[in-house]
Write an enzyme that holds these catalytic residues in place. Structure first.
Site, short mmCIF file in Angstrom:
data_model
loop_
_atom_site.label_atom_id
_atom_site.label_comp_id
_atom_site.label_asym_id
_atom_site.label_seq_id
_atom_site.Cartn_x
_atom_site.Cartn_y
_atom_site.Cartn_z
N GLY A 76 74.32 69.06 44.91
CA GLY A 76 73.00 68.71 45.35
C GLY A 76 72.63 69.49 46.62
N GLY A 77 73.09 71.06 46.17
CA GLY A 77 73.06 72.06 47.18
C GLY A 77 71.97 73.15 47.26
N TYR A 118 69.54 51.25 48.64
CA TYR A 118 70.06 52.45 49.21
C TYR A 118 71.09 52.18 50.41
CZ TYR A 118 69.46 56.73 51.77
OH TYR A 118 69.72 58.00 52.44
N SER A 120 74.50 57.94 55.05
CA SER A 120 73.25 57.52 55.92
C SER A 120 73.33 56.53 57.15
CB SER A 120 72.09 56.95 55.15
OG SER A 120 70.95 56.72 55.69
N GLY A 125 66.22 70.85 50.92
CA GLY A 125 66.55 69.56 51.83
C GLY A 125 67.92 69.72 52.62
N ILE A 126 68.59 68.75 52.82
CA ILE A 126 69.83 68.66 53.61
C ILE A 126 70.88 69.61 52.81
CG2 ILE A 126 71.93 67.36 54.41
CD1 ILE A 126 69.47 65.09 54.90
N GLY A 127 71.09 69.29 51.37
CA GLY A 127 72.17 70.46 50.74
C GLY A 127 71.89 71.60 50.86
N1 LIG Z 1 66.15 62.71 54.59
C1 LIG Z 1 66.52 61.69 55.21
O1 LIG Z 1 66.11 61.22 56.11
C2 LIG Z 1 68.01 61.26 55.04
C3 LIG Z 1 68.55 60.34 55.72
C4 LIG Z 1 69.83 59.70 55.70
C5 LIG Z 1 70.73 60.33 54.67
N2 LIG Z 1 70.03 61.28 53.72
C6 LIG Z 1 70.88 61.54 52.65
O2 LIG Z 1 70.87 63.04 52.56
C7 LIG Z 1 70.95 63.43 51.08
C8 LIG Z 1 70.29 64.66 50.92
O3 LIG Z 1 68.82 64.24 50.83
P1 LIG Z 1 67.58 65.03 51.23
O4 LIG Z 1 66.82 64.25 52.28
O5 LIG Z 1 67.93 66.47 51.58
O6 LIG Z 1 66.71 64.70 50.03
P2 LIG Z 1 66.11 65.60 48.98
O7 LIG Z 1 65.46 66.94 49.53
O8 LIG Z 1 65.36 64.78 48.20
O9 LIG Z 1 67.30 66.09 48.04
C9 LIG Z 1 68.09 65.34 47.27
C10 LIG Z 1 69.23 65.74 46.59
O10 LIG Z 1 69.68 64.81 45.55
C11 LIG Z 1 69.59 65.22 44.34
N3 LIG Z 1 68.90 64.34 43.60
C12 LIG Z 1 67.98 63.55 43.66
N4 LIG Z 1 67.66 62.66 42.79
C13 LIG Z 1 68.55 62.94 41.79
C14 LIG Z 1 68.78 62.26 40.46
N5 LIG Z 1 68.11 61.42 39.93
N6 LIG Z 1 69.83 62.85 39.85
C15 LIG Z 1 70.62 63.92 40.33
N7 LIG Z 1 70.52 64.49 41.60
C16 LIG Z 1 69.23 63.92 42.40
C17 LIG Z 1 68.75 66.50 44.34
O11 LIG Z 1 69.06 67.40 43.48
P3 LIG Z 1 68.24 68.37 42.48
O12 LIG Z 1 68.26 69.73 43.19
O13 LIG Z 1 68.90 68.31 41.27
O14 LIG Z 1 66.74 67.85 42.71
C18 LIG Z 1 68.88 67.06 45.73
O15 LIG Z 1 70.09 67.74 45.77
C19 LIG Z 1 70.98 62.20 50.17
O16 LIG Z 1 72.41 61.70 50.01
C20 LIG Z 1 70.22 61.40 51.31
O17 LIG Z 1 70.62 59.80 50.88
C21 LIG Z 1 68.65 61.74 53.95
#
Ligand SMILES: NC(=O)c1ccc[n+]([C@@H]2O[C@H](COP(=O)([O-])OP(=O)(O)OC[C@H]3O[C@@H](n4cnc5c(N)ncnc54)[C@H](OP(=O)(O)O)[C@@H]3O)[C@@H](O)[C@H]2O)c1
Length: 242
Positions: A13-14, A149, A136, A17-19
């Protein structure tokens, strides 16, 4: 800076967003970075170069896809030094609305896939390897509507403790970065009102930026954290800390 010089990193997931911020920061620090995303090239076999980052199209929740990614990296690099498991999903569902689908989807990606990604990579890691799980603060606090979650992220924290213990003798470290509300697509559906309320709950008075989470992941990925394992590093502006 070259804090990851000569390291091979896989960010599940790179892209975006964060990745995406993690992949970019690691590449800037000299790592050869492989980043998976469901989006990407037309074929599922190829890797395309994107700056210092090689994007491989793969669904993080698909074990066969993951196996293909690992074989690809094995054939090109022979090893992985840093694994970041970032892919995760978050959906609103208070107790009365939790469906089996919601439960299975959320645990399926955030926990099940994470377990098998870590399992698959360890035999490609040597002493000095680092696994960074993206948790998280939702795993620590009881955010209304995000029970499933939060439970997945509590499980992530728990796995990190166990794997840190299990892998210590191999020289592989396992740690968690736990963001608070961070400005990514995951937060995009939140109204300005919700964002303002969230910001008011954060001692530093704002949401985090993906780059700030990436900086914490870099520390745990690099040799600078060589005596840190089983730990959780919160990047939450103090939200769950004070
Ligand atoms: N944003 C926040 O406020 C927050 C807070 C705490 C923790 N986090 C954690 O940080 C991490 C990244 O989140 P983000 O905020 O950067 O969100 P994001 O932009 O929505 O990115 C989510 C990531 O997860 C993958 N993903 C989402 N749904 C998927 C599915 N159904 N099957 C396979 N891959 C899927 C996406 O891959 P694709 O490129 O394939 O779409 C993407 O790499 C997550 O683990 C999240 O729980 C986020």
């Amino acid at each position: 800076m070259s804090r990851l010089a000569n390291k091979v990193a896989l960010v599940i997931g790179g892209v975006g967003g964060i990745g995406g911020a993690v992949s970019q920061r690691f590449a800037n620090e000299g790592a050869r970075v492989y980043a998976t995303s469901r989006k990407g090239g037309e074929t599922t076999a190829g890797a395309e170069s994107s700056g210092g980052i090689r994007v491989i199209q793969a669904d993080a929740s698909d074990k066969a896809d993951l196996q293909r990614v690992l074989e690809h990296i094995r054939s090109e690099q022979g090893r992985i030094d840093v694994l970041v498991i970032n892919a995760g999903l978050s959906e609103y569902a208070p107790l009365r609305d939790i469906s089996e689908d919601h439960f299975d989807r959320t645990f399926g990606l955030n926990v099940r896939s994470l377990v098998f990604a870590a399992q698959g990579v360890t035999d490609m890691m040597q002493a000095g390897g680092s696994i960074v799980l993206i948790g998280s603060i939702a795993g620590d606090i009881g955010t209304k509507g995000y029970g499933v979650y939060g439970a997945t992220k509590a499980a992530v924290r728990s796995f990190a403790r166990t794997w840190a213990n299990e892998l210590a003798s191999t020289g592989i470290r396992v740690n968690v970065v736990s963001p608070g509300p961070t400005d990514t697509a995951m937060m995009a559906s939140a109204s300005q009102e919700v964002r303002d309320v969230l910001s008011s709950m954060i001692p530093l008075g704002r949401m985090g930026r993906p780059e700030e989470v990436a900086a914490a992941a870099l520390f745990l990925a690099s040799d600078e954290s060589s005596f840190t394992t089983g730990a959780e590093l919160a990047v939450d502006g103090g939200m769950a800390q004070v």
